[in-house]
Structures are given as structure tokens and as C-alpha cells.
Scaffold this active site. Structure first.
Site, PDB file in Angstrom:
ATOM      1  N   ASP A   1       4.412   0.603 -19.868  1.00 26.67           N
ATOM      2  CA  ASP A   1       4.445   0.336 -18.444  1.00 26.67           C
ATOM      3  C   ASP A   1       5.806   1.205 -17.720  1.00 26.67           C
ATOM      4  O   ASP A   1       6.687   1.782 -18.493  1.00 26.67           O
ATOM      5  CB  ASP A   1       5.116  -1.126 -18.454  1.00 26.67           C
ATOM      6  CG  ASP A   1       4.681  -1.912 -17.179  1.00 26.67           C
ATOM      7  OD1 ASP A   1       4.182  -1.341 -16.335  1.00 26.67           O
ATOM      8  OD2 ASP A   1       5.263  -3.055 -16.967  1.00 26.67           O
TER       9      ASP A   1
HETATM   10  C1  LIG Z   1      -5.151   7.620 -23.056  1.00 32.78           C
HETATM   11  C2  LIG Z   1      -4.554   7.852 -21.510  1.00 32.78           C
HETATM   12  C3  LIG Z   1      -4.956   9.136 -21.157  1.00 32.78           C
HETATM   13  C4  LIG Z   1      -3.888   6.903 -20.978  1.00 32.78           C
HETATM   14  C5  LIG Z   1      -3.450   7.046 -19.599  1.00 32.78           C
HETATM   15  C6  LIG Z   1      -1.804   7.379 -19.279  1.00 32.78           C
HETATM   16  C7  LIG Z   1      -1.269   6.213 -19.260  1.00 32.78           C
HETATM   17  C8  LIG Z   1       0.276   6.393 -19.657  1.00 32.78           C
HETATM   18  C9  LIG Z   1      -1.664   4.965 -18.808  1.00 32.78           C
HETATM   19  C10 LIG Z   1      -0.719   3.991 -18.650  1.00 32.78           C
HETATM   20  C11 LIG Z   1      -1.622   2.885 -17.499  1.00 32.78           C
HETATM   21  C12 LIG Z   1      -1.021   1.662 -16.941  1.00 32.78           C
HETATM   22  C13 LIG Z   1      -1.717   1.051 -16.096  1.00 32.78           C
HETATM   23  C14 LIG Z   1       0.416   1.576 -17.144  1.00 32.78           C
HETATM   24  C15 LIG Z   1       1.003   0.466 -16.373  1.00 32.78           C
HETATM   25  O1  LIG Z   1       2.097   0.864 -15.997  1.00 32.78           O
HETATM   26  P1  LIG Z   1       2.254   1.386 -14.195  1.00 32.78           P
HETATM   27  O2  LIG Z   1       1.860   3.115 -14.335  1.00 32.78           O
HETATM   28  O3  LIG Z   1       1.461   0.517 -13.304  1.00 32.78           O
HETATM   29  O4  LIG Z   1       3.795   1.491 -14.001  1.00 32.78           O
HETATM   30  P2  LIG Z   1       4.372   0.717 -12.701  1.00 32.78           P
HETATM   31  O5  LIG Z   1       4.701  -0.821 -13.561  1.00 32.78           O
HETATM   32  O6  LIG Z   1       5.648   1.312 -12.694  1.00 32.78           O
HETATM   33  O7  LIG Z   1       3.647   0.495 -11.593  1.00 32.78           O
END
Ligand SMILES: CC(C)=CCC/C(C)=C/CC/C(C)=C/COP(=O)(O)OP(=O)(O)O
Length: 309
Positions: free
Chosen positions: A88
Site C-alpha cells: 500500500d
Molecule cells: C505484480 C505487479 C506488476 C504489481 C503491480 C505493482 C504494484 C506495486 C501494485 C500495487 C497495487 C495497489 C492497488 C496498491 C495499493 O496502494 P495504492 O497504490 O493504491 O496507494 P495509495 O494507498 O497511496 O493510494
């Protein structure tokens, strides 16, 4: 199964053992189709090598983690076998730097590579990552497409490393919403790596813990309806077998890490987390590096796991 190749070196220098990093100095004399790992052909090399598939695989896919010292304060005997991660804080990381959201996800992938390598090195057997939840479909279309393209590129780019390093990749979640080409790629990577045993990475895509349980219930209900089992046959073990984590020897994470200071499990592995130790890190996922991972593992090793007993 072995194969042999002639040596034509006048006189050969002492050859180092084959490793993931020096294979490019060797050329196979004839194409070999039954190798899981194919060293790249190097036109400039003068060397030709006698090697057997058995030796090659042993050299590359052995268990180096047993020889790699663990960071100070970590005990090998209580290294978690299965670590799950909610990655996250990628978008917040980008926004804090005035960068587009995509840069946050890219930085998140870098962090993931780093943590996966450490898992491999330290002998953690399974890493499950929450890459995309079933609710993430409601994010802006461009963002969703970018995340999916990262998954696709990652699988394509890392295919060689998965084979070389004896890594199994499994994807769980509802893939019916993904484009057909991506599903084919995923199934292909899963099939190609399914016999790899050193480390398994389970990628949860379009995943919902509740959905996983609903699907399991439906399959079990069908078995009852078809007379294969009686309702009284339904027990924990039967449910476990119908969940998506039936793809791994270690379906229950020992440790769940969630980054970015959020204190929720957000519909991730609801059944499987029953006795999992939780670790909530303040760092945003792109900043979650070796030091934070060691801290999470140390915290895990300090816990007394009584499973309610
Ligand atoms: C296997 C692969 C290629 C994975 C993709 C890369 C990756 C790090 C994906 C995370 C996806 C996600 C929805 C994370 C939640 O944090 P957020 O980004 O929504 O963060 P926030 O809480 O700051 O909005």
C-alpha cells in the site's frame, strides 16, 4: 536427463562453477531443447563446455539460502515460510513527490523485486502479493490499464529469472475480467514454472478474499448436489482444498505485512489469515526496503504463536 558436449579448448582455463551470473561466458555447441534454463549464446566466447543438465540445474537451483548468512538478529529456524504483503501507498508516494501516479506504481514494482529477491535469499518459501484487488477495477481506466501493463511486462521480462532461479509463479483471483492475451500469458507462465521449487510467488490479481470463499462454497455445494460428498463431510480441510491457495504447499501466511500505516486487511486472504501474525509498517510501499523487511521479520520472530492454545 544428461547431454554431452565436446570440449575444444586449447588448454582450458579453470572453469568456475556455473552460476546465474557467469553462464554468458559459455556457449552450448548444439541447441538443447529440454533445458529449463538456457544460457544465452555468446558469439564472442572462445569457450565450449561439457555440462550435464543435472549439474547445471544443481549449480543454479541449489539451496544457496542455506549458506547465505541471515541479517543480524534473525534466526533461520523461525524464518516465516509464507509471507503475504499488501503493497500500500504507491500513489501517495508519487503524489508526495509531485510525480504522476504511474511513477508510484513503477517504484512499487522495484520495491517488490527487491523484497522477492530477499525472500529467495533468506529462504522464505512463498510470497503472496496483493497486486490488484477486485475493488481496484473502479479506479480510473488509464490507471487500471497501466497496472495491468506492469503485470504483463513484469511476467515477460522476468520469465528468464523465474526459470534460472527455480521460481514458481501462480496468479490467483478472478481473471475473467482480464484481456484474453493476458490470461494466456499468465497461464503460460504458471505452466512453465509449475515444477519450480525454490520459491513461489503468488500474485493476487482481481482478487477478493470473500469471493475466494464464495467460489469454494459453490464448488462444495455442487459436490453435495452431485452426491459426491455429504454435508457432514464439509470441514476445514475440504474448504482449504477448494480455496485458491490450494496452489501452494503453505497456504497459510505466517506473516502479513501491510505498508503505509493503514491498519486493515482489506478483503485479502480472509480464511488464510486466521492465525497469521500481522505487521503494519509506516513506510509507503516504494520505500519499504531491506531494513524495514528485517524489522518485520524480527518482530515476527519475537512473537509467541500459540494458535489460541
Ligand atoms: C505484480 C505487479 C506488476 C504489481 C503491480 C505493482 C504494484 C506495486 C501494485 C500495487 C497495487 C495497489 C492497488 C496498491 C495499493 O496502494 P495504492 O497504490 O493504491 O496507494 P495509495 O494507498 O497511496 O493510494
Amino acid at each position: 536427463m544428461g547431454f554431452s558436449l565436446q570440449v575444444s579448448l586449447p588448454p582450458p582455463p579453470p572453469l568456475p562453477p556455473l552460476t546465474a551470473t557467469n553462464t554468458a561466458t559459455f556457449t552450448l555447441i548444439r541447441p538443447v531443447t529440454n533445458l529449463r534454463f538456457k544460457p544465452p549464446l555468446c558469439a564472442s566466447t572462445q569457450q565450449q563446455l561439457v555440462v550435464s543438465e543435472e549439474n547445471e540445474l544443481k549449480s543454479i537451483n541449489g539451496a544457496p539460502e542455506e549458506n547465505v548468512p541471515l541479517p543480524l538478529g534473525l534466526r533461520r529456524e523461525s524464518i516465516p515460510r509464507h509471507v503475504a504483503v499488501i503493497m500500500d501507498g504507491n500513489r501517495r508516494w508519487a503524489r508526495l513527490r509531485g510525480l504522476p501516479v504511474d511513477s508510484g506504481y513503477e517504484a512499487g514494482v522495484k520495491s517488490l523485486r527487491n523484497i522477492a529477491e530477499l525472500c529467495c535469499k533468506w529462504g522464505i518459501r512463498v510470497l503472496t502479493i496483493f497486486a490488484f484487488s477486485s475493488d481496484n477495477w473502479f479506479r480510473p481506466k488509464m490507471e487500471v490499464e497501466f497496472l495491468m501493463s506492469l503485470l504483463e511486462e513484469g511476467l515477460k521480462e522476468e520469465m528468464g529469472s523465474f526459470l534460472r532461479d527455480n521460481i514458481r509463479i501462480t496468479v490467483i483471483g478472478d481473471l475473467t475480467k482480464l484481456p484474453k492475451s493476458q490470461v494466456e500469458l499468465i497461464r503460460n507462465v504458471e505452466e512453465t514454472t509449475k515444477n519450480n521449487t525454490r520459491f513461489q510467488m503468488i500474485v493476487a490479481v482481481s482478487y477478493s478474499g470473500k469471493d475466494d470463499l464464495v467460489q469454494a462454497c459453490q464448488r462444495i455445494a455442487m459436490k453435495v448436489k452431485d452426491g459426491v460428498i455429504e454435508p457432514s463431510d464439509i470441514n476445514e480441510s475440504l474448504i482449504e482444498q477448494e480455496l485458491e491457495t490450494n496452489c501452494t504447499e503453505f497456504p497459510y501466511p505466517d506473516l502479513l505485512i501491510r505498508t503505509s500505516g493503514e491498519l486493515r486487511v482489506s478483503n485479502f486472504m480472509l480464511w488464510q489469515l486466521a492465525y497469521t501474525e500481522l505487521f503494519f509498517a509506516q513506510s509507503l510501499w516504494p520505500d519499504f526496503g531491506e531494513a524495514e523487511f528485517i524489522e518485520a521479520l524480527r518482530s515476527f520472530q519475537r512473537r509467541r504463536r500459540s494458535y489460541g492454545g
